[in-house]
Design a protein around this motif. Structure first.
Motif, PDB file in Angstrom:
ATOM      1  N   VAL A  84       0.824  -1.201   0.000  1.00 38.01           N
ATOM      2  CA  VAL A  84       0.000   0.000   0.000  1.00 38.01           C
ATOM      3  C   VAL A  84       0.862   1.256   0.000  1.00 38.01           C
ATOM      4  CG1 VAL A  84      -1.936   1.147   1.108  1.00 38.01           C
ATOM      5  CG2 VAL A  84      -1.780  -1.315   1.188  1.00 38.01           C
ATOM      6  N   SER A  85       1.989   1.235   0.760  1.00 39.11           N
ATOM      7  CA  SER A  85       2.879   2.400   0.751  1.00 39.11           C
ATOM      8  C   SER A  85       3.381   2.671  -0.656  1.00 39.11           C
ATOM      9  CB  SER A  85       4.098   2.177   1.648  1.00 39.11           C
ATOM     10  OG  SER A  85       3.728   1.761   2.910  1.00 39.11           O
ATOM     11  N   GLY A  86       3.804   1.598  -1.337  1.00 42.60           N
ATOM     12  CA  GLY A  86       4.354   1.769  -2.677  1.00 42.60           C
ATOM     13  C   GLY A  86       3.334   2.343  -3.631  1.00 42.60           C
ATOM     14  N   LEU A  87       2.102   1.828  -3.551  1.00 46.38           N
ATOM     15  CA  LEU A  87       1.061   2.370  -4.437  1.00 46.38           C
ATOM     16  C   LEU A  87       0.775   3.814  -4.085  1.00 46.38           C
ATOM     17  CD1 LEU A  87      -1.188  -0.743  -4.624  1.00 46.38           C
ATOM     18  CD2 LEU A  87      -0.039   0.372  -6.535  1.00 46.38           C
ATOM     19  N   GLY A  88       0.805   4.140  -2.788  1.00 47.22           N
ATOM     20  CA  GLY A  88       0.617   5.527  -2.374  1.00 47.22           C
ATOM     21  C   GLY A  88       1.700   6.422  -2.961  1.00 47.22           C
ATOM     22  N   VAL A  89       2.945   5.934  -2.936  1.00 50.35           N
ATOM     23  CA  VAL A  89       4.040   6.724  -3.504  1.00 50.35           C
ATOM     24  C   VAL A  89       3.821   6.895  -5.008  1.00 50.35           C
ATOM     25  CG1 VAL A  89       6.515   6.673  -4.019  1.00 50.35           C
ATOM     26  CG2 VAL A  89       5.720   6.209  -1.708  1.00 50.35           C
ATOM     27  N   THR A  90       3.362   5.837  -5.681  1.00 54.18           N
ATOM     28  CA  THR A  90       3.084   5.957  -7.116  1.00 54.18           C
ATOM     29  C   THR A  90       2.005   7.010  -7.377  1.00 54.18           C
ATOM     30  OG1 THR A  90       3.828   3.794  -7.858  1.00 54.18           O
ATOM     31  CG2 THR A  90       1.988   4.742  -9.052  1.00 54.18           C
ATOM     32  N   LEU A  91       0.920   6.951  -6.585  1.00 54.81           N
ATOM     33  CA  LEU A  91      -0.149   7.947  -6.769  1.00 54.81           C
ATOM     34  C   LEU A  91       0.378   9.354  -6.500  1.00 54.81           C
ATOM     35  CD1 LEU A  91      -3.187   6.174  -5.036  1.00 54.81           C
ATOM     36  CD2 LEU A  91      -2.758   6.383  -7.482  1.00 54.81           C
ATOM     37  N   LEU A  92       1.192   9.482  -5.447  1.00 58.64           N
ATOM     38  CA  LEU A  92       1.739  10.796  -5.094  1.00 58.64           C
ATOM     39  C   LEU A  92       2.620  11.333  -6.224  1.00 58.64           C
ATOM     40  CD1 LEU A  92       2.097  12.991  -2.926  1.00 58.64           C
ATOM     41  CD2 LEU A  92       4.069  11.726  -2.084  1.00 58.64           C
ATOM     42  N   CYS A  93       3.513  10.474  -6.737  1.00 60.01           N
ATOM     43  CA  CYS A  93       4.411  10.914  -7.812  1.00 60.01           C
ATOM     44  C   CYS A  93       3.619  11.297  -9.057  1.00 60.01           C
ATOM     45  CB  CYS A  93       5.382   9.788  -8.173  1.00 60.01           C
ATOM     46  SG  CYS A  93       6.628   9.472  -6.937  1.00 60.01           S
ATOM     47  N   THR A  94       2.596  10.511  -9.371  1.00 59.01           N
ATOM     48  CA  THR A  94       1.781  10.815 -10.543  1.00 59.01           C
ATOM     49  C   THR A  94       1.127  12.175 -10.380  1.00 59.01           C
ATOM     50  OG1 THR A  94       1.343   8.459 -10.688  1.00 59.01           O
ATOM     51  CG2 THR A  94      -0.009   9.889 -12.052  1.00 59.01           C
ATOM     52  N   GLY A  95       0.518  12.404  -9.190  1.00 59.59           N
ATOM     53  CA  GLY A  95      -0.108  13.690  -8.927  1.00 59.59           C
ATOM     54  C   GLY A  95       0.897  14.832  -8.990  1.00 59.59           C
ATOM     55  N   LEU A  96       2.064  14.629  -8.357  1.00 56.02           N
ATOM     56  CA  LEU A  96       3.078  15.684  -8.332  1.00 56.02           C
ATOM     57  C   LEU A  96       3.557  16.019  -9.740  1.00 56.02           C
ATOM     58  CD1 LEU A  96       5.319  14.691  -5.270  1.00 56.02           C
ATOM     59  CD2 LEU A  96       3.912  16.748  -5.495  1.00 56.02           C
ATOM     60  N   ALA A  97       3.780  14.984 -10.567  1.00 51.28           N
ATOM     61  CA  ALA A  97       4.287  15.237 -11.919  1.00 51.28           C
ATOM     62  C   ALA A  97       3.245  15.977 -12.761  1.00 51.28           C
ATOM     63  CB  ALA A  97       4.677  13.921 -12.586  1.00 51.28           C
ATOM     64  N   LEU A  98       1.986  15.562 -12.666  1.00 50.36           N
ATOM     65  CA  LEU A  98       0.945  16.220 -13.471  1.00 50.36           C
ATOM     66  C   LEU A  98       0.715  17.651 -12.980  1.00 50.36           C
ATOM     67  CD1 LEU A  98      -1.557  13.251 -13.829  1.00 50.36           C
ATOM     68  CD2 LEU A  98      -0.085  14.219 -15.601  1.00 50.36           C
ATOM     69  N   PHE A  99       0.689  17.803 -11.636  1.00 47.67           N
ATOM     70  CA  PHE A  99       0.552  19.127 -11.035  1.00 47.67           C
ATOM     71  C   PHE A  99       1.716  20.021 -11.479  1.00 47.67           C
ATOM     72  CE2 PHE A  99       1.436  22.134  -7.601  1.00 47.67           C
ATOM     73  CZ  PHE A  99       0.181  22.614  -7.268  1.00 47.67           C
ATOM     74  N   GLY A 100       2.927  19.474 -11.370  1.00 48.25           N
ATOM     75  CA  GLY A 100       4.112  20.241 -11.743  1.00 48.25           C
ATOM     76  C   GLY A 100       4.107  20.621 -13.213  1.00 48.25           C
ATOM     77  N   PHE A 101       3.699  19.695 -14.048  1.00 53.98           N
ATOM     78  CA  PHE A 101       3.678  19.964 -15.491  1.00 53.98           C
ATOM     79  C   PHE A 101       2.749  21.139 -15.797  1.00 53.98           C
ATOM     80  CE2 PHE A 101       2.375  18.959 -19.929  1.00 53.98           C
ATOM     81  CZ  PHE A 101       3.638  19.002 -20.496  1.00 53.98           C
ATOM     82  N   ARG A 102       1.561  21.102 -15.191  1.00 53.23           N
ATOM     83  CA  ARG A 102       0.603  22.188 -15.398  1.00 53.23           C
ATOM     84  C   ARG A 102       1.136  23.494 -14.825  1.00 53.23           C
ATOM     85  NH1 ARG A 102      -4.814  21.667 -16.342  1.00 53.23           N
ATOM     86  NH2 ARG A 102      -4.229  20.034 -17.759  1.00 53.23           N
ATOM     87  N   TRP A 103       1.819  23.385 -13.672  1.00 50.83           N
ATOM     88  CA  TRP A 103       2.305  24.576 -12.979  1.00 50.83           C
ATOM     89  C   TRP A 103       3.451  25.214 -13.765  1.00 50.83           C
ATOM     90  CZ3 TRP A 103       6.747  25.083  -9.347  1.00 50.83           C
ATOM     91  CH2 TRP A 103       6.728  26.321  -8.685  1.00 50.83           C
ATOM     92  N   VAL A 104       4.376  24.396 -14.291  1.00 51.40           N
ATOM     93  CA  VAL A 104       5.538  24.932 -15.002  1.00 51.40           C
ATOM     94  C   VAL A 104       5.163  25.390 -16.409  1.00 51.40           C
ATOM     95  CG1 VAL A 104       7.831  24.379 -15.908  1.00 51.40           C
ATOM     96  CG2 VAL A 104       7.144  23.497 -13.681  1.00 51.40           C
ATOM     97  N   PHE A 105       4.391  24.582 -17.117  1.00 56.97           N
ATOM     98  CA  PHE A 105       4.162  24.850 -18.545  1.00 56.97           C
ATOM     99  C   PHE A 105       2.781  25.410 -18.841  1.00 56.97           C
ATOM    100  CE2 PHE A 105       7.401  21.518 -18.319  1.00 56.97           C
ATOM    101  CZ  PHE A 105       8.403  22.104 -19.058  1.00 56.97           C
ATOM    102  N   GLY A 106       1.889  25.433 -17.846  1.00 50.91           N
ATOM    103  CA  GLY A 106       0.547  25.943 -18.084  1.00 50.91           C
ATOM    104  C   GLY A 106      -0.217  25.054 -19.038  1.00 50.91           C
ATOM    105  N   GLU A 107      -1.345  25.546 -19.520  1.00 50.30           N
ATOM    106  CA  GLU A 107      -2.108  24.767 -20.487  1.00 50.30           C
ATOM    107  C   GLU A 107      -1.734  25.219 -21.880  1.00 50.30           C
ATOM    108  OE1 GLU A 107      -6.287  23.533 -19.819  1.00 50.30           O
ATOM    109  OE2 GLU A 107      -6.108  24.792 -18.045  1.00 50.30           O
ATOM    110  N   ARG A 108      -1.073  24.338 -22.614  1.00 46.85           N
ATOM    111  CA  ARG A 108      -0.636  24.706 -23.955  1.00 46.85           C
ATOM    112  C   ARG A 108      -1.253  23.770 -24.970  1.00 46.85           C
ATOM    113  NH1 ARG A 108       5.847  25.755 -23.653  1.00 46.85           N
ATOM    114  NH2 ARG A 108       5.833  27.074 -21.797  1.00 46.85           N
ATOM    115  N   ALA A 109      -1.522  24.303 -26.129  1.00 47.24           N
ATOM    116  CA  ALA A 109      -2.063  23.470 -27.194  1.00 47.24           C
ATOM    117  C   ALA A 109      -0.959  22.576 -27.762  1.00 47.24           C
ATOM    118  CB  ALA A 109      -2.657  24.341 -28.291  1.00 47.24           C
ATOM    119  N   VAL A 110       0.267  23.132 -27.831  1.00 47.88           N
ATOM    120  CA  VAL A 110       1.379  22.373 -28.403  1.00 47.88           C
ATOM    121  C   VAL A 110       2.253  21.837 -27.275  1.00 47.88           C
ATOM    122  CG1 VAL A 110       3.296  22.427 -30.038  1.00 47.88           C
ATOM    123  CG2 VAL A 110       1.326  23.955 -30.341  1.00 47.88           C
ATOM    124  N   LEU A 111       2.609  20.558 -27.369  1.00 47.95           N
ATOM    125  CA  LEU A 111       3.446  19.927 -26.372  1.00 47.95           C
ATOM    126  C   LEU A 111       4.821  20.609 -26.353  1.00 47.95           C
ATOM    127  CD1 LEU A 111       2.802  17.401 -24.645  1.00 47.95           C
ATOM    128  CD2 LEU A 111       4.131  16.078 -26.286  1.00 47.95           C
TER     129      LEU A 111
END
Lengths: 352, 314
Positions: B101-128
């Motif tokens: 369960v800890s490992g899955l929690g870490v996976t969920l946390l990392c996924t959330g952090l990466a997606l959050f960070g991506f939106r935070w750093v690059f904003g919403e862009r049409a082009v990757l």
């Protein structure tokens, strides 16, 4: 100084307060990210926790979001209770949704009281079938079920994708989604002008039945014995393999039923993103609910609230919507840690 | 052999090495961790976070005009992976929480952090957003057959020629490796012999997580030059299976990564050749092969003695 963990049962008033403590700690921890994103944490938590409950539509939307989580949470709970580490609720959800759609697409002109039970049965059976593979591999070949259930999640997603890009592709929109199921195969609404549907009551009923079965019957006692002490259970004459198999199958079935409920209650068709991590979030719900049916109901409602709240907070404050996912993951880890206090006491101790 | 067939095999071997690289890093990372007795199911998330942090740091450094932008990205990914490893170690080693369960929690946390960070750093862009990825080393440009096969990223060379052999050497030929295996097999005896179980496991999980992050960063910094939400796509879970398949041996892990990489690359080639099968079924093939392999090779797998068991001094 070193952290020392001592075995000591908690006083009776403590365990019910522990999830609450976990929530408070989680919000303190995630405040840092809210600040980083340029918002005020207190306002953010207002939008997260209070605003969704302030209007009828969004309050009922919390129940809508909680419905699949309640079912996947129960699915995970049943498996974990019996010592089967089912990480595959996501895949079982997907195949359940697929089977239910297959039935629903062919229900034109069939009355709802025939169509809906048929769909529910097919969703349950498909979820069971998907859980059967890792369950048999575990009991017969001693293959680690964590790995097999995880891998089967990806396989299920690819199968759904193959279906939606191939034979089931919607001929009207040409999107990778199935055509709409028959109108008689749709779960009736519970409240007009909202998305709340009969699936919520199905989920509550499932939780009730499973809760009674696990806590109030000899069967439940045997499942728990296998989960806690397989060797002792075998010594006591409990057929360990059979109990493992049953808890795995029931778990998969409930996850499959969750898939059916989402198809028949919300989307009316199969889409690729239909499981959307509900299977994994179910693990959070089961742990937060401390593997008890009433706890799982409360946990599912709470996570439903956070899901709804992450939309409102994102709209109101411009914070990325993924903050909700971070809060959920943090909550899972903090809950695990805080639940230690049920049986242990933490103490700082001088090394020596 | 006719030229077409030779080209097919050369292309397949080259692609196999490329596909196997991130798998090898992450599998070796999981292997260190498991040899010390800790199953790290954070792997999928840590790879994802590594892919994101590597990309974001490299993109920022690139736009700041730094020459070594990609190296900054790689270093940042390693640091992010190690930090997640420390978190995983705190949860499973020091607090003794359930590893699944800890490992899955870490996976969920990392996924959330990466997606959050991506939106935070690059904003919403049409082009990757994109960066110029690591260029492959090309030691024999233009050479027939060997040329295209050796035309690989230096991270690939590093994985096969340095990291994997080093893992075997460390585990079997050093005092450190002996201690690491001891705490994974019999923590009570190791503790009695004066080895700090907590410290050894913390190191193993942290180093392992850093390797997982390198595997993820390879995808964004070398293979794609971009970051997408589907960039890891279940590779982490495959690595957990590969460790069992490899029977916790680094050199067998090389074979496992090559085998899986080969099946995956073959599937890509068959698609390119226009085989009349939905490509999703071909994509599922490596997973089905892995499950079948587990059914065969996973029988009587020599799991480390203290696998999944937290150690507590009472």
């Amino acid at each position: 100084m070193a952290l020392k963990i001592e075995r000591r049962p908690a006083p009776v008033w403590l365990p019910p307060l522990l999830p609450l403590l976990a929530v408070v700690i989680t919000f303190v921890l995630t405040s840092a990210l809210v600040l980083l994103a340029g918002a005020n944490p207190l306002r953010a938590y207002y939008h997260f926790l209070i605003e969704p409950l302030s209007s009828r539509v969004s309050a009922l939307e919390v129940l809508v979001k909680a419905t699949p989580l309640l079912l996947t949470g129960m699915a995970v709970m049943v498996a974990f209770y019996g010592g089967f580490w089912n990480i595959g609720a996501e895949g079982q959800f997907l195949v359940g949704a697929t089977a239910a759609t297959a039935v629903g697409l062919n229900m034109h002109g069939v009355p709802p009281w025939v169509a809906l039970p048929l769909m529910a049965l097919s969703g349950f059976a498909a979820g069971m079938a998907w859980a059967l593979i890792p369950a048999v591999m575990k009991t017969r070949l001693h293959t680690d079920e964590v790995v097999t259930t995880l891998l089967l999640n990806t396989v299920a997603l690819l199968l759904v994708s193959a279906l939606l890009n191939g034979p089931w592709r919607d001929p009207i929109s040409q999107w990778p989604q199935s055509p709409e199921i028959a109108s008689t195969a749709i779960l009736p609404k519970l409240a007009p002008r909202t998305r709340l549907h009969l699936g919520f009551l199905i989920a509550l009923a499932t939780a009730f039945v499973v809760g009674v079965l696990l806590r109030r019957t000899v069967f439940g006692l045997r499942v728990r014995a296998v989960g806690l002490q397989p060797k002792a259970a075998r010594f006591a004459g409990i057929p360990v393999e059979r109990m493992l198999l049953i808890s795995a199958l029931v778990s998969g079935g409930i996850a499959g039923l969750a898939g059916m409920v989402e198809v028949a209650g919300i989307h009316y068709r199969l889409i690729e993103a239909i499981a959307g991590g509900h299977g994994y979030t179910g693990i959070l719900v089961a742990m937060l609910g401390n593997l008890s049916a009433p706890g799982v109901v409360l946990a599912a409602l709470f996570i439903g609230l956070i899901d709804t709240g992450s939309q409102t907070v994102s709209r109101a404050l411009g914070v990325p919507v993924y903050l909700g996912e971070i809060i959920q993951a943090t909550l899972l880890l903090v809950t695990l840690a805080v639940l230690l206090l049920q049986n242990y006491r933490l103490r700082w101790e001088r090394r020596g | 052999m006719d030229a077409g067939l030779i080209a097919f095999w050369v292309g397949l071997i080259a692609a196999t090495l490329r596909v196997a690289t991130p798998l090898l890093y992450a599998t070796l990372g999981a292997l260190y961790s498991e040899r010390s007795g800790v199953l790290n199911l954070g792997i999928e998330g840590i790879m994802f976070l590594g892919a994101f942090v590597g990309f974001a740091a490299a993109a920022q450094a690139e736009s700041a005009g730094w020459a070594a932008a990609l190296w900054v990205g790689l270093l940042a990914a390693i640091v992010a992976g190690a930090l997640m490893g420390l978190l995983m170690a705190l949860l499973t080693v020091h607090l003794g929480l359930n590893q699944h369960v800890s490992g899955l929690g870490v996976t969920l946390l990392c996924t959330g952090l990466a997606l959050f960070g991506f939106r935070w750093v690059f904003g919403e862009r049409a082009v990757l957003p994109r960066i110029a990825p690591f260029a492959p080393l090309d030691p024999l440009p233009g050479a027939p057959m060997l040329g295209p096969i050796l035309n690989q990223h230096w991270l690939t060379y590093l994985a096969f020629l340095v990291v994997a052999p080093a893992a075997a050497w460390v585990l079997y030929r050093t005092r450190f490796g002996l201690r690491l295996r001891a705490v994974g097999e019999n923590p009570e005896a190791a503790d009695a012999a004066g080895i700090s179980v907590f410290r050894m496991r913390t190191i193993a999980v942290t180093v392992g997580s850093a390797l997982m992050a390198v595997g993820g960063a390879f995808l964004s910094l070398a293979q794609l030059g971009a970051f997408t939400p589907g960039i890891v796509a279940g590779r982490g879970w495959v690595c957990i299976a590969l460790v069992i398949f490899a029977r916790w041996d680094p050199l067998r892990a090389v074979l496992g990564a090559l085998l899986f990489g080969g099946v995956f690359a073959l599937q890509l080639r068959l698609q390119a050749q226009g085989v009349q099968l939905p490509y999703e079924l071909l994509l599922a093939l490596p997973y089905l092969v892995t499950i079948a392999a587990l059914a065969i090779a996973g029988r009587n797998a020599p799991y480390p003695g203290a696998y999944l068991k937290p150690y507590r001094r009472e």
